[in-house]
Design an enzyme around this catalytic site. Structure first.
Site, PDB file in Angstrom:
ATOM      1  N   ARG A 108      11.865  -5.451   3.779  1.00  0.00           N
ATOM      2  CA  ARG A 108      11.589  -4.007   3.703  1.00  0.00           C
ATOM      3  C   ARG A 108      12.619  -3.190   4.479  1.00  0.00           C
ATOM      4  NH1 ARG A 108       5.871  -1.795   5.164  1.00  0.00           N
ATOM      5  NH2 ARG A 108       6.176  -3.033   7.042  1.00  0.00           N
ATOM      6  N   ARG A 115       0.125  -9.326  12.939  1.00  0.00           N
ATOM      7  CA  ARG A 115      -0.443  -8.306  12.051  1.00  0.00           C
ATOM      8  C   ARG A 115      -1.347  -8.931  10.986  1.00  0.00           C
ATOM      9  NH1 ARG A 115       4.796  -5.648  10.037  1.00  0.00           N
ATOM     10  NH2 ARG A 115       3.478  -4.247   8.824  1.00  0.00           N
ATOM     11  N   ARG A 131      11.855  -1.868  10.210  1.00  0.00           N
ATOM     12  CA  ARG A 131      10.830  -1.587  11.214  1.00  0.00           C
ATOM     13  C   ARG A 131      10.772  -2.690  12.273  1.00  0.00           C
ATOM     14  NH1 ARG A 131       5.488   0.175   7.921  1.00  0.00           N
ATOM     15  NH2 ARG A 131       4.584  -1.217   9.465  1.00  0.00           N
ATOM     16  N   LYS A 185       0.842  -1.223   0.000  1.00  0.00           N
ATOM     17  CA  LYS A 185       0.000   0.000   0.000  1.00  0.00           C
ATOM     18  C   LYS A 185       0.868   1.261   0.000  1.00  0.00           C
ATOM     19  CE  LYS A 185      -1.954  -1.005   3.891  1.00  0.00           C
ATOM     20  NZ  LYS A 185      -1.234  -2.253   4.193  1.00  0.00           N
ATOM     21  N   ARG A 209      -9.168   1.121   9.509  1.00  0.00           N
ATOM     22  CA  ARG A 209      -8.673  -0.243   9.660  1.00  0.00           C
ATOM     23  C   ARG A 209      -9.641  -1.121  10.453  1.00  0.00           C
ATOM     24  NH1 ARG A 209      -2.826   0.351   9.381  1.00  0.00           N
ATOM     25  NH2 ARG A 209      -1.811  -1.663   9.527  1.00  0.00           N
TER      26      ARG A 209
HETATM   27  P1  AP5 Z   1       4.938  -1.506   1.620  1.00  0.00           P
HETATM   28  O1  AP5 Z   1       4.554  -0.622   0.484  1.00  0.00           O
HETATM   29  O2  AP5 Z   1       5.736  -0.913   2.732  1.00  0.00           O
HETATM   30  O3  AP5 Z   1       3.657  -2.280   2.198  1.00  0.00           O
HETATM   31  P2  AP5 Z   1       2.439  -1.755   3.066  1.00  0.00           P
HETATM   32  O4  AP5 Z   1       1.218  -2.439   2.553  1.00  0.00           O
HETATM   33  O5  AP5 Z   1       2.422  -0.264   3.131  1.00  0.00           O
HETATM   34  O6  AP5 Z   1       2.842  -2.405   4.437  1.00  0.00           O
HETATM   35  P3  AP5 Z   1       2.830  -1.810   5.916  1.00  0.00           P
HETATM   36  O7  AP5 Z   1       3.546  -2.855   6.740  1.00  0.00           O
HETATM   37  O8  AP5 Z   1       3.390  -0.421   5.968  1.00  0.00           O
HETATM   38  O9  AP5 Z   1       1.372  -1.827   6.243  1.00  0.00           O
HETATM   39  P4  AP5 Z   1       0.811  -1.831   7.626  1.00  0.00           P
HETATM   40  O10 AP5 Z   1      -0.593  -1.611   7.278  1.00  0.00           O
HETATM   41  O11 AP5 Z   1       1.098  -2.982   8.488  1.00  0.00           O
HETATM   42  O12 AP5 Z   1       1.627  -0.677   8.361  1.00  0.00           O
HETATM   43  P5  AP5 Z   1       1.178   0.690   8.996  1.00  0.00           P
HETATM   44  O13 AP5 Z   1       2.363   1.563   9.017  1.00  0.00           O
HETATM   45  O14 AP5 Z   1      -0.070   1.182   8.369  1.00  0.00           O
HETATM   46  O15 AP5 Z   1       5.713  -2.747   0.986  1.00  0.00           O
HETATM   47  C1  AP5 Z   1       6.268  -3.763   1.799  1.00  0.00           C
HETATM   48  C2  AP5 Z   1       7.625  -4.211   1.190  1.00  0.00           C
HETATM   49  O16 AP5 Z   1       7.380  -4.830  -0.071  1.00  0.00           O
HETATM   50  C3  AP5 Z   1       8.609  -3.055   0.909  1.00  0.00           C
HETATM   51  O17 AP5 Z   1       9.904  -3.500   1.179  1.00  0.00           O
HETATM   52  C4  AP5 Z   1       8.436  -2.763  -0.594  1.00  0.00           C
HETATM   53  O18 AP5 Z   1       9.622  -2.242  -1.170  1.00  0.00           O
HETATM   54  C5  AP5 Z   1       8.108  -4.153  -1.111  1.00  0.00           C
HETATM   55  N1  AP5 Z   1       7.218  -4.120  -2.273  1.00  0.00           N
HETATM   56  C6  AP5 Z   1       6.152  -3.300  -2.464  1.00  0.00           C
HETATM   57  N2  AP5 Z   1       5.571  -3.576  -3.640  1.00  0.00           N
HETATM   58  C7  AP5 Z   1       6.287  -4.605  -4.179  1.00  0.00           C
HETATM   59  C8  AP5 Z   1       6.174  -5.360  -5.395  1.00  0.00           C
HETATM   60  N3  AP5 Z   1       5.218  -5.096  -6.267  1.00  0.00           N
HETATM   61  N4  AP5 Z   1       7.067  -6.352  -5.612  1.00  0.00           N
HETATM   62  C9  AP5 Z   1       8.053  -6.618  -4.722  1.00  0.00           C
HETATM   63  N5  AP5 Z   1       8.220  -5.940  -3.580  1.00  0.00           N
HETATM   64  C10 AP5 Z   1       7.334  -4.944  -3.305  1.00  0.00           C
HETATM   65  O19 AP5 Z   1       0.774   0.265  10.473  1.00  0.00           O
HETATM   66  C11 AP5 Z   1       1.740  -0.182  11.403  1.00  0.00           C
HETATM   67  C12 AP5 Z   1       1.063  -0.353  12.746  1.00  0.00           C
HETATM   68  O20 AP5 Z   1       0.538   0.912  13.203  1.00  0.00           O
HETATM   69  C13 AP5 Z   1      -0.147  -1.292  12.793  1.00  0.00           C
HETATM   70  O21 AP5 Z   1       0.250  -2.631  12.944  1.00  0.00           O
HETATM   71  C14 AP5 Z   1      -0.900  -0.740  14.005  1.00  0.00           C
HETATM   72  O22 AP5 Z   1      -0.308  -1.170  15.203  1.00  0.00           O
HETATM   73  C15 AP5 Z   1      -0.687   0.762  13.906  1.00  0.00           C
HETATM   74  N6  AP5 Z   1      -1.756   1.430  13.136  1.00  0.00           N
HETATM   75  C16 AP5 Z   1      -1.591   2.194  12.014  1.00  0.00           C
HETATM   76  N7  AP5 Z   1      -2.765   2.645  11.578  1.00  0.00           N
HETATM   77  C17 AP5 Z   1      -3.705   2.169  12.442  1.00  0.00           C
HETATM   78  C18 AP5 Z   1      -5.127   2.275  12.493  1.00  0.00           C
HETATM   79  N8  AP5 Z   1      -5.805   2.969  11.576  1.00  0.00           N
HETATM   80  N9  AP5 Z   1      -5.762   1.636  13.495  1.00  0.00           N
HETATM   81  C19 AP5 Z   1      -5.095   0.940  14.434  1.00  0.00           C
HETATM   82  N10 AP5 Z   1      -3.753   0.789  14.432  1.00  0.00           N
HETATM   83  C20 AP5 Z   1      -3.064   1.398  13.437  1.00  0.00           C
END
Ligand code: AP5
Length: 289
Positions: free
Chosen positions: A182, A226, A215, A64, A143
């Site tokens: 990542r 997760r 991370r 994402k 979420r």
């Molecule tokens: P990346 O683009 O970083 O993936 P992502 O879907 O953004 O993954 P996240 O881990 O950031 O999502 P998340 O939802 O867990 O994290 P968030 O920060 O929101 O890609 C991943 C990897 O793959 C990278 O290395 C990239 O280079 C590679 N890649 C991408 N596309 C590719 C492709 N096509 N081919 C090959 N490689 C590729 O949340 C973190 C934490 O915050 C949560 O667990 C929770 O505790 C808290 N939190 C955040 N928002 C909320 C909310 N709204 N409610 C409650 N808790 C929340």
């Protein structure tokens, strides 16, 4: 009622036409005290056009953030990630984290969701970013059903219409491989992968030369929590947005550029933006220029 905005001869959505796209996200990352470099955060749409307002759904690691970055570069709207806000607040050295923030960071480390009340308070404080004329790409929010309902009410009250909800889909094993490799820039938050999207210089960001880090929640035990949490709490949002007629489902296989092209194709086939290919071409021209 929120609905997908149909394209047509008087198409309402287009790429941001501002002179530059800083996407510095200061107002989002710092809250009400922060000011983005340009007034709209990322440049304004052309006269008579509405900004893009997108929500990205999908399991952790599906890509994402990577897609949000491409959408930002090529469509212009600002990339707003709730996870980035918590991480930025947690890494600030100029003030003691509040008890609520400390609690939120502990949830994140375990891979669990931060409580809805904490997330909602943080989003409400940043309402200016949702009102921004430059548009937004929400990544990681909403979420839970509770968050989605609160967001709906807020957007209705504000008279803000979502363009679409983009839902990215991939198998669990491919997701685990993406998360394990990542690396993120500590300064500008650009995302890399050690084999799939490596930086030019190991450990350094191509854009700002910042340090790349892994991370805390990308450890195997947190990844497992997760993914389970996603299935339980976030996957039901797919049905929620389908019922609202906003959902666009996209296979997240292939390279980031292929997925981006697929995203544009899906939006176009849903007539969300009939000029999507023009946007794509404009984005390509801008990148080459
Ligand atoms: P990346 O683009 O970083 O993936 P992502 O879907 O953004 O993954 P996240 O881990 O950031 O999502 P998340 O939802 O867990 O994290 P968030 O920060 O929101 O890609 C991943 C990897 O793959 C990278 O290395 C990239 O280079 C590679 N890649 C991408 N596309 C590719 C492709 N096509 N081919 C090959 N490689 C590729 O949340 C973190 C934490 O915050 C949560 O667990 C929770 O505790 C808290 N939190 C955040 N928002 C909320 C909310 N709204 N409610 C409650 N808790 C929340």
């Amino acid at each position: 009622m929120i609905s997908v905005t149909e394209g047509g001869p008087d198409v309402r959505y287009t790429r941001s036409m501002g002179p530059k796209n800083t996407n510095d996200r200061v107002a989002w990352l710092q809250g009400p005290s922060g000011q983005c470099e340009d007034a709209s955060g990322n440049g304004l749409p052309a006269p008579g056009q509405s900004p893009w307002r997108l929500v990205l759904l999908g399991a952790p690691g599906v890509g994402k953030g990577t897609q949000a970055d491409l959408l930002n570069q090529r469509l212009g709207a600002c990339h707003l990630s709730t996870g980035d806000v918590f991480r930025a607040a947690g890494s600030r050295s100029d003030c003691e984290p509040s008890p609520a923030l400390q609690e939120a960071l502990a949830y994140m480390r375990r891979g669990a969701l931060v409580p809805d009340s904490t997330v909602w308070e943080m989003v409400r404080e940043r309402i200016a970013c949702l009102r921004c004329d430059g548009g937004f790409i929400l990544d990681g929010f909403p979420r839970t059903l509770g968050q989605a309902e609160s967001l709906n009410q807020l957007l209705d009250t504000e008279g803000i219409t979502l363009s679409a909800v983009l839902s990215y889909e991939l198998t669990a094993s491919e997701i685990a491989a993406r998360l394990g490799g990542r690396r993120t820039c500590e300064k500008c938050k650009a995302v890399y992968h050690i084999t799939e999207r490596p930086p030019k210089v190991e450990g350094r960001c191509d854009r700002c030369d910042g340090d790349l880090f892994q991370r805390e929640d990308d450890r195997p035990d947190s990844i497992k929590v997760r993914l389970e949490t996603y299935e339980r709490s976030t996957a039901p949002l797919i049905e929620f947005y389908k019922k609202l007629g906003l959902l666009v489902q996209i296979a997240a296989t292939g390279t980031p550029d292929e997925i981006f092209e697929r995203t544009v194709g899906e939006m176009e086939s849903r007539r969300i933006q009939v000029h999507a290919h023009k946007l794509w071409n404009a984005g390509e021209n801008r990148r080459e220029g």
